[in-house]
Design a protein around this motif. Structure first.
Motif, PDB file in Angstrom:
ATOM      1  N   ARG A 135       0.824  -1.212   0.000  1.00 16.83           N
ATOM      2  CA  ARG A 135       0.000   0.000   0.000  1.00 16.83           C
ATOM      3  C   ARG A 135       0.859   1.263   0.000  1.00 16.83           C
ATOM      4  O   ARG A 135       0.559   2.239   0.687  1.00 16.83           O
ATOM      5  CB  ARG A 135      -0.953   0.015   1.215  1.00 16.83           C
ATOM      6  N   HIS A 136       1.918   1.231  -0.790  1.00 21.19           N
ATOM      7  CA  HIS A 136       2.881   2.344  -0.794  1.00 21.19           C
ATOM      8  C   HIS A 136       2.768   3.212  -2.042  1.00 21.19           C
ATOM      9  O   HIS A 136       3.126   4.389  -2.013  1.00 21.19           O
ATOM     10  CB  HIS A 136       4.307   1.777  -0.700  1.00 21.19           C
ATOM     11  N   PHE A 137       2.245   2.683  -3.133  1.00 18.28           N
ATOM     12  CA  PHE A 137       2.326   3.363  -4.421  1.00 18.28           C
ATOM     13  C   PHE A 137       1.056   4.152  -4.743  1.00 18.28           C
ATOM     14  O   PHE A 137      -0.051   3.798  -4.323  1.00 18.28           O
ATOM     15  CB  PHE A 137       2.614   2.352  -5.528  1.00 18.28           C
ATOM     16  N   ASP A 138       1.265   5.212  -5.531  1.00 19.77           N
ATOM     17  CA  ASP A 138       0.156   6.089  -5.905  1.00 19.77           C
ATOM     18  C   ASP A 138      -0.478   5.695  -7.239  1.00 19.77           C
ATOM     19  O   ASP A 138      -1.595   6.121  -7.538  1.00 19.77           O
ATOM     20  CB  ASP A 138       0.642   7.542  -6.000  1.00 19.77           C
ATOM     21  N   GLY A 139       0.217   4.919  -8.049  1.00 17.82           N
ATOM     22  CA  GLY A 139      -0.335   4.523  -9.337  1.00 17.82           C
ATOM     23  C   GLY A 139       0.383   3.314  -9.901  1.00 17.82           C
ATOM     24  O   GLY A 139       1.594   3.147  -9.703  1.00 17.82           O
ATOM     25  N   ALA A 288      -1.321  -5.390  -7.935  1.00 15.81           N
ATOM     26  CA  ALA A 288      -1.749  -3.991  -7.951  1.00 15.81           C
ATOM     27  C   ALA A 288      -2.657  -3.687  -6.763  1.00 15.81           C
ATOM     28  O   ALA A 288      -2.562  -2.614  -6.149  1.00 15.81           O
ATOM     29  CB  ALA A 288      -2.464  -3.683  -9.264  1.00 15.81           C
ATOM     30  N   LYS A 289      -3.518  -4.632  -6.435  1.00 19.33           N
ATOM     31  CA  LYS A 289      -4.428  -4.439  -5.299  1.00 19.33           C
ATOM     32  C   LYS A 289      -3.657  -4.292  -3.992  1.00 19.33           C
ATOM     33  O   LYS A 289      -4.037  -3.507  -3.114  1.00 19.33           O
ATOM     34  CB  LYS A 289      -5.397  -5.624  -5.224  1.00 19.33           C
ATOM     35  N   HIS A 290      -2.561  -5.027  -3.845  1.00 15.51           N
ATOM     36  CA  HIS A 290      -1.793  -4.977  -2.597  1.00 15.51           C
ATOM     37  C   HIS A 290      -0.784  -3.841  -2.567  1.00 15.51           C
ATOM     38  O   HIS A 290      -0.407  -3.377  -1.476  1.00 15.51           O
ATOM     39  CB  HIS A 290      -1.063  -6.308  -2.395  1.00 15.51           C
ATOM     40  N   LEU A 291      -0.326  -3.372  -3.720  1.00 13.30           N
ATOM     41  CA  LEU A 291       0.701  -2.342  -3.759  1.00 13.30           C
ATOM     42  C   LEU A 291       0.139  -0.928  -3.676  1.00 13.30           C
ATOM     43  O   LEU A 291       0.794  -0.023  -3.168  1.00 13.30           O
ATOM     44  CB  LEU A 291       1.532  -2.484  -5.044  1.00 13.30           C
ATOM     45  N   LEU A 292      -1.066  -0.726  -4.199  1.00 16.65           N
ATOM     46  CA  LEU A 292      -1.632   0.624  -4.237  1.00 16.65           C
ATOM     47  C   LEU A 292      -2.165   1.036  -2.866  1.00 16.65           C
ATOM     48  O   LEU A 292      -2.815   0.259  -2.170  1.00 16.65           O
ATOM     49  CB  LEU A 292      -2.766   0.693  -5.259  1.00 16.65           C
ATOM     50  N   ARG A 293      -1.908   2.270  -2.508  1.00 17.07           N
ATOM     51  CA  ARG A 293      -2.499   2.826  -1.301  1.00 17.07           C
ATOM     52  C   ARG A 293      -3.983   3.088  -1.539  1.00 17.07           C
ATOM     53  O   ARG A 293      -4.456   3.072  -2.681  1.00 17.07           O
ATOM     54  CB  ARG A 293      -1.793   4.130  -0.933  1.00 17.07           C
ATOM     55  N   LYS A 297      -4.337   4.807  -8.008  1.00 17.52           N
ATOM     56  CA  LYS A 297      -5.016   4.597  -9.282  1.00 17.52           C
ATOM     57  C   LYS A 297      -4.337   3.514 -10.117  1.00 17.52           C
ATOM     58  O   LYS A 297      -3.112   3.398 -10.121  1.00 17.52           O
ATOM     59  CB  LYS A 297      -5.073   5.906 -10.062  1.00 17.52           C
ATOM     60  N   LEU A 298      -5.162   2.764 -10.819  1.00 15.51           N
ATOM     61  CA  LEU A 298      -4.713   1.716 -11.711  1.00 15.51           C
ATOM     62  C   LEU A 298      -5.154   2.052 -13.130  1.00 15.51           C
ATOM     63  O   LEU A 298      -6.314   2.406 -13.364  1.00 15.51           O
ATOM     64  CB  LEU A 298      -5.310   0.369 -11.303  1.00 15.51           C
ATOM     65  N   VAL A 299      -4.227   1.952 -14.081  1.00 13.72           N
ATOM     66  CA  VAL A 299      -4.556   2.127 -15.504  1.00 13.72           C
ATOM     67  C   VAL A 299      -4.029   0.921 -16.254  1.00 13.72           C
ATOM     68  O   VAL A 299      -2.859   0.554 -16.104  1.00 13.72           O
ATOM     69  CB  VAL A 299      -3.938   3.421 -16.077  1.00 13.72           C
ATOM     70  N   THR A 300      -4.896   0.293 -17.039  1.00 15.32           N
ATOM     71  CA  THR A 300      -4.495  -0.845 -17.860  1.00 15.32           C
ATOM     72  C   THR A 300      -4.816  -0.566 -19.313  1.00 15.32           C
ATOM     73  O   THR A 300      -5.841   0.040 -19.626  1.00 15.32           O
ATOM     74  CB  THR A 300      -5.225  -2.136 -17.431  1.00 15.32           C
ATOM     75  N   VAL A 381      -9.837   3.294  -9.244  1.00 19.05           N
ATOM     76  CA  VAL A 381      -9.274   3.794  -7.990  1.00 19.05           C
ATOM     77  C   VAL A 381      -9.341   2.685  -6.949  1.00 19.05           C
ATOM     78  O   VAL A 381     -10.361   2.003  -6.822  1.00 19.05           O
ATOM     79  CB  VAL A 381     -10.034   5.033  -7.508  1.00 19.05           C
ATOM     80  N   ARG A 382      -8.260   2.514  -6.189  1.00 21.93           N
ATOM     81  CA  ARG A 382      -8.217   1.503  -5.131  1.00 21.93           C
ATOM     82  C   ARG A 382      -9.008   1.989  -3.926  1.00 21.93           C
ATOM     83  O   ARG A 382      -8.776   3.074  -3.409  1.00 21.93           O
ATOM     84  CB  ARG A 382      -6.758   1.252  -4.719  1.00 21.93           C
TER      85      ARG A 382
END
Length: 384
Positions: A135-139, A288-293, A297-300, A381-382
């Motif tokens: 949960r450290h990353f912003d995107g 991605a679910k575990h890394l994003l705070r 935001k996730l973009v694929t 958005v997470r």
């Protein structure tokens, strides 16, 4: 081989132990560091880069992960949009990793180049101080599929239009135990090849093509080049397709009614199998679910239905044991009863999509970069 079908259109293959191909095919393999190739940096246009930056809305000091660095077009756009932001640049291709290292020199302290697959990312992050926390990353950004530089280099074996060795390994020689496409075709049994072509290539003529490939292997020679494979598929499908069975049936239309070589789906299926792509995509979505705070935001960006379906089912919560469900929601029985706590946990939303409909490239971008025409962008958005 354990095959997990996803609604008939998508499948995730878990390969364990020793397969019929004769080598260990576990996802995690011992890999070597790349050797500089001396190749020139390729001309590359990042697909839907403007839309990507718009959805991320990068701010100062934010940290992003570009899970598919490629030639670095998206990474560069993010860094230029937000001063003092940082991008972790991951790619499994040694050439792309070298390009990431070169770009890191242009943006001192703002790019962290990493070489590996999605499934190797947790171990790689543990080697970087300050980036080994959940949960450290912003995107997080995914641009799935092959890059233009992989298609354009004949020696990589991805392209039908460029004759070269039938390789298709995105990792090149980084992982010595990984089989090339030529080695797969030399060892695989016909029923397994039929399954690969049908599931990964959505090829209706899978049985006919598989039989032709196996017959050619035993009666003529081992298939070693892209031209040989393309010619075998074209000749196989030309039989009975025109008057007298002597026609030149080299092209047909894809789902978007565009002309495509008849071997396109065969090449796609082999590439996906050789690189274990769908398992990697599924694992990447879980990461991605575990890394994003919370609020990250996730973009694929996906280029065919197999990739996009896995992404869509993760975003809508249609996931069982961290794997995109085998069947679409419309085929799930509504007569089954489950415990309330289990259902609440299963239906707990992890993502909120940032748009109502899937995004596609503009007409202007397609005109400038025809390879972008199949792209489908999703942003989410997470949630907590």
């Amino acid at each position: 081989m354990v095959w997990h079908g996803l609604g008939g259109a998508v499948a995730v293959v878990a390969i364990v132990g020793r397969t019929s191909l004769g080598r260990s095919k576990g996802i995690a393999r011992r890999c070597y560091s790349p050797v500089a190739t001396g190749a020139k940096a390729p001309l590359h246009r990042a697909v839907m880069a403007t839309e990507t930056v718009k959805f991320f809305e990068p701010q100062r000091d934010q940290v992003f992960i570009d899970m598919t660095f490629g030639a670095g077009g998206h990474t560069r756009a993010l860094l230029e949009a937000a001063p003092s932001s940082t991008v972790v640049a991951l790619d499994r291709d040694p050439l792309a990793h070298r390009l990431a290292c070169e770009m890191a020199a242009q943006f001192p302290g703002r790019i962290v180049p990493l070489l590996g697959r999605f499934s190797e990312l947790p171990a790689l992050l543990r080697t970087v101080e300050g980036l080994d926390r959940q949960r450290h990353f912003d995107g997080v950004l995914f641009d799935f599929g092959c890059s233009s530089m992989q298609f354009d280099e004949a020696a990589r074996g991805f392209s039908i239009s460029h004759d070269g060795p039938l390789d298709m390994r995105m990792d090149r020689d980084r992982c010595p135990e990984q089989l090339s496409a030529a080695e797969v075709l030399a060892r695989i049994q016909e029923p397994d090849l039929v399954r690969i072509l049908k599931v990964y290539g959505e090829e209706k003529q899978a049985k006919k093509i598989a039989r032709a490939i196996v017959n050619a292997r035993f009666t003529v020679k081992r298939i070693e080049t892209t031209a040989e494979l393309a010619n075998i598929v074209a000749h196989c499908l030309s039989q009975g397709e025109s008057a007298g069975g002597q026609g030149t049936y080299d092209f047909r239309q894809d789902k978007l009614r565009r002309p495509a070589h008849v071997a396109t789906k065969t090449f796609q299926a082999l590439r996906i199998f050789v690189n274990n792509e769908l398992n990697e995509i599924n694992y990447g979505m879980v990461l991605a679910k575990h890394l994003l705070r919370t609020g990250g935001k996730l973009v694929t960006i996906a280029f065919h239905s197999l990739e996009d379906t896995i992404v869509k089912r993760h975003l809508t919560g249609h996931v069982v044991d961290d794997v995109a469900s085998r069947v679409p929601l419309q085929y799930v029985s509504h007569t089954l009863a489950h415990e309330t706590e289990a259902m609440q946990e299963m239906m707990k939303p992890h993502w909120k999509q940032m748009h109502k409909h899937v995004m596609v490239p503009t007409d202007e971008e397609v005109a400038e970069n025809p390879r972008s025409r199949s792209a489908k962008l999703r942003a989410a958005v997470r949630l907590s």
